[in-house]
Design a protein around this motif. Structure first.
Motif, short mmCIF file in Angstrom:
data_model
loop_
_atom_site.label_atom_id
_atom_site.label_comp_id
_atom_site.label_asym_id
_atom_site.label_seq_id
_atom_site.Cartn_x
_atom_site.Cartn_y
_atom_site.Cartn_z
N TYR A 122 0.86 -1.18 0.00
CA TYR A 122 0.00 0.00 0.00
C TYR A 122 0.89 1.23 0.00
O TYR A 122 1.86 1.31 0.75
CB TYR A 122 -0.91 0.01 1.22
N LEU A 123 0.56 2.18 -0.85
CA LEU A 123 1.29 3.43 -0.90
C LEU A 123 0.39 4.49 -0.27
O LEU A 123 -0.70 4.77 -0.74
CB LEU A 123 1.60 3.79 -2.36
N HIS A 124 0.84 5.00 0.87
CA HIS A 124 0.09 6.00 1.62
C HIS A 124 0.56 7.41 1.23
O HIS A 124 1.70 7.59 0.84
CB HIS A 124 0.31 5.84 3.13
N ALA A 125 -0.33 8.38 1.39
CA ALA A 125 0.03 9.77 1.10
C ALA A 125 1.00 10.34 2.13
O ALA A 125 1.73 11.29 1.85
CB ALA A 125 -1.23 10.64 1.05
N HIS A 126 1.02 9.75 3.31
CA HIS A 126 1.88 10.24 4.39
C HIS A 126 2.04 9.13 5.42
O HIS A 126 1.41 8.08 5.32
CB HIS A 126 1.26 11.47 5.05
N LYS A 127 2.87 9.35 6.46
CA LYS A 127 3.09 8.36 7.52
C LYS A 127 1.97 8.32 8.54
O LYS A 127 1.84 7.38 9.28
CB LYS A 127 4.42 8.62 8.23
N GLN A 128 1.19 9.41 8.61
CA GLN A 128 0.09 9.44 9.57
C GLN A 128 -1.10 10.15 8.93
O GLN A 128 -0.97 10.84 7.93
CB GLN A 128 0.51 10.11 10.87
N ALA A 129 -2.26 9.94 9.53
CA ALA A 129 -3.49 10.48 8.95
C ALA A 129 -3.81 11.89 9.41
O ALA A 129 -4.60 12.59 8.80
CB ALA A 129 -4.66 9.56 9.29
N ARG A 130 -3.18 12.33 10.48
CA ARG A 130 -3.55 13.60 11.11
C ARG A 130 -2.31 14.46 11.35
O ARG A 130 -1.21 13.96 11.58
CB ARG A 130 -4.21 13.25 12.44
N ASP A 131 -2.51 15.77 11.32
CA ASP A 131 -1.45 16.74 11.59
C ASP A 131 -0.26 16.62 10.63
O ASP A 131 0.89 16.70 11.05
CB ASP A 131 -0.96 16.62 13.03
N VAL A 132 -0.56 16.41 9.35
CA VAL A 132 0.50 16.34 8.35
C VAL A 132 0.18 17.33 7.24
O VAL A 132 -0.97 17.70 7.03
CB VAL A 132 0.66 14.91 7.77
N VAL A 133 1.21 17.73 6.52
CA VAL A 133 1.06 18.66 5.40
C VAL A 133 1.86 18.12 4.23
O VAL A 133 2.96 17.60 4.41
CB VAL A 133 1.58 20.07 5.78
N GLY A 134 1.31 18.24 3.05
CA GLY A 134 2.02 17.83 1.85
C GLY A 134 1.84 16.36 1.52
O GLY A 134 1.21 15.60 2.24
#
Length: 150
Positions: A122-134
């Motif tokens: 799975y390729l995620h948009a980021h390492k976490q779902a909350r408090d991230v940008v970009g």
């Protein structure tokens, strides 16, 4: 007589199942399966609600639109360098996309990225779902975020 019919029925069912083609994961092809798109979310216990994180979609594989299986995966060759173009978008509290947050980022696959055929990734948009940008694509064997953000 009923025993004979039951036995014959069982034999026919087993024979029929054995003659079915293997699923793609078991065909012996030297490929892995990468999610074509995936959205992160995280249940926030203190608020008793689901937080909708960013979504990522694979737009192209080596400059070509990917062929997506019915299950939503793209077959990629093992031990082969590739460049994926991904598109990320953040979501409102109701899960709907926020078009102004759309971002496109390349993700590089090296010959060492995938070494075992048949695995699902799975390729995620980021390492976490909350408090991230970009958009920072992160590869994982899990559908869940790498880090919780309680």
């Amino acid at each position: 007589m009923n025993r004979i019919i039951a036995s014959l029925t069982s034999i026919l069912i087993v024979s029929g199942c054995q003659s079915l083609p293997d699923s793609p994961e078991h065909t012996g092809r030297n490929t892995v399966f990468l999610s074509a798109q995936h959205c992160l979310s995280e249940y926030l216990e203190d608020l008793e609600k689901n937080h909708y994180g960013p979504c990522l979609k694979v737009v192209s594989v080596a400059g070509t639109a990917p062929a997506v299986t019915r299950e939503g995966f793209i077959e990629l060759p093992v031990a082969t360098p590739l460049t994926l173009e991904t598109s990320c978008v953040y979501r409102h509290a109701d899960g709907s996309p926020i078009p102004q947050t759309m971002e496109t980022v390349e993700f590089t696959i090296t010959p060492q990225t995938f070494s075992k055929p048949g695995e699902r990734w799975y390729l995620h948009a980021h390492k976490q779902a909350r408090d991230v940008v970009g958009c920072e694509p992160t590869l994982s064997r899990s559908t869940y975020p790498t880090y919780k953000t309680d």
